[in-house]
Design an enzyme around this catalytic site. Structure first.
Site, mmCIF file in Angstrom:
data_model
loop_
_atom_site.group_PDB
_atom_site.id
_atom_site.type_symbol
_atom_site.label_atom_id
_atom_site.label_comp_id
_atom_site.label_asym_id
_atom_site.label_seq_id
_atom_site.Cartn_x
_atom_site.Cartn_y
_atom_site.Cartn_z
ATOM 1 N N TYR A 102 -2.685 -0.716 10.049
ATOM 2 C CA TYR A 102 -2.640 -1.037 8.621
ATOM 3 C C TYR A 102 -1.330 -0.555 8.005
ATOM 4 O O TYR A 102 -0.635 -1.319 7.319
ATOM 5 C CB TYR A 102 -3.832 -0.392 7.921
ATOM 6 C CG TYR A 102 -3.889 -0.668 6.436
ATOM 7 C CD1 TYR A 102 -4.344 -1.896 5.957
ATOM 8 C CD2 TYR A 102 -3.495 0.295 5.516
ATOM 9 C CE1 TYR A 102 -4.397 -2.155 4.597
ATOM 10 C CE2 TYR A 102 -3.543 0.046 4.167
ATOM 11 C CZ TYR A 102 -3.997 -1.177 3.698
ATOM 12 O OH TYR A 102 -4.034 -1.424 2.348
ATOM 13 N N SER B 227 0.854 -1.196 0.000
ATOM 14 C CA SER B 227 0.000 0.000 0.000
ATOM 15 C C SER B 227 0.884 1.238 0.000
ATOM 16 O O SER B 227 2.076 1.177 0.336
ATOM 17 C CB SER B 227 -0.887 0.009 1.257
ATOM 18 O OG SER B 227 -1.480 1.262 1.467
#
Length: 257
Positions: free
Chosen positions: A162, A149
């Site tokens: 995350y 990501s």
């Protein structure tokens, strides 16, 4: 020309495992690998979605199967690895796309949120890499592709657990590359930008937020699932034989702004 391109990117005879392959970016990558000639096994939690996705792959003329597993459970990971090897032989390609995206503010991030995020986003790629990476190395050829990501390199939008998991996943990939690349196993990361998937659906329900994310790219739009097919086939193929330990940002220039 066609023969040259096929020789570079063909996956005929290769066996691929794609976690999270029943939806989102994982499904798009699974479809691309299958169309390139690989036998693809999807691994995710929901049998109904897995069955539907596998049937869709087969409808294109591809070879596909599925296995259901809770990727947050280490015993399940070892069970599914055993079953994969027993039923399909050693995989040549491992794509770890399954993930969770719990994003409360850090003030409110619970230990259970942290633990679940790490189990699925980091532990699962580690365990499956440990099961399959040495076997790929023993066979002299392999590809590991981990899906990270933007949050691997920058914090925004309540990165919390995350962002930590994705940064650690990029580091894990470099360790995998160091361990096995000399024996033919290339390990790389695809880092998506902002893409419309089930994980990002809450943001896309707000058109203003989605448009704000699009404006942060150089290209001027958010990502689409089709944006990941070419890079996935490249990283899975023989064409990427001298590329390893890298994070490739497929983000419309978001990471460069």
């Amino acid at each position: 020309m066609e023969g040259f391109v096929e020789s570079l990117f063909s996956l005929n005879g290769r066996r691929a495992v794609v976690t999270g392959g029943s939806s989102g970016i994982g499904r798009s990558i699974a479809d691309a690998l299958c169309r390139a000639g690989a036998h693809v096994v999807l691994v995710a939690r929901r049998p109904e979605q897995l069955r539907e996705a596998t049937e869709a792959l087969r409808a294109t003329g591809g070879s596909a199967d599925w296995l259901s597993a809770d990727l947050g459970d280490r015993a399940e990971l070892h069970r599914v690895a055993d079953e994969l090897i027993d039923r399909h032989g050693d995989p040549d390609i491992l794509v770890s796309s399954a993930g969770v995206n719990l994003r409360p503010h850090l003030d409110e991030l619970s230990e259970s949120d942290w633990d679940l995020t790490m189990r699925i986003n980091l532990d699962a790629p580690f365990v499956l890499g440990q099961r399959f990476g040495p076997r790929m190395a023993a066979n002299g050829w392999g590809r590991i592709i981990n899906i990270a990501s933007q949050q691997a390199i920058r914090a925004f939008g309540n990165s919390g657990a995350y962002g930590v998991s994705k940064a650690a996943l990029a580091a894990l990939t470099r360790s995998q590359a160091e361990a096995w690349s000399a024996r033919g196993v290339c390990a790389n990361v695809i880092a998506p930008g902002f893409v419309h998937t089930p994980l990002t659906e809450p943001v896309f329900r707000d058109p203003e937020r989605a448009e704000a994310m699009a404006r942060r790219t150089m290209i001027g739009r958010n990502g689409e699932l089709a944006d990941f097919t070419g890079v996935a086939v490249f990283l899975a193929s023989g064409a990427s034989a001298y590329l390893t330990g890298q994070t490739i940002f497929v983000d419309g220039g978001f990471s460069s702004t």
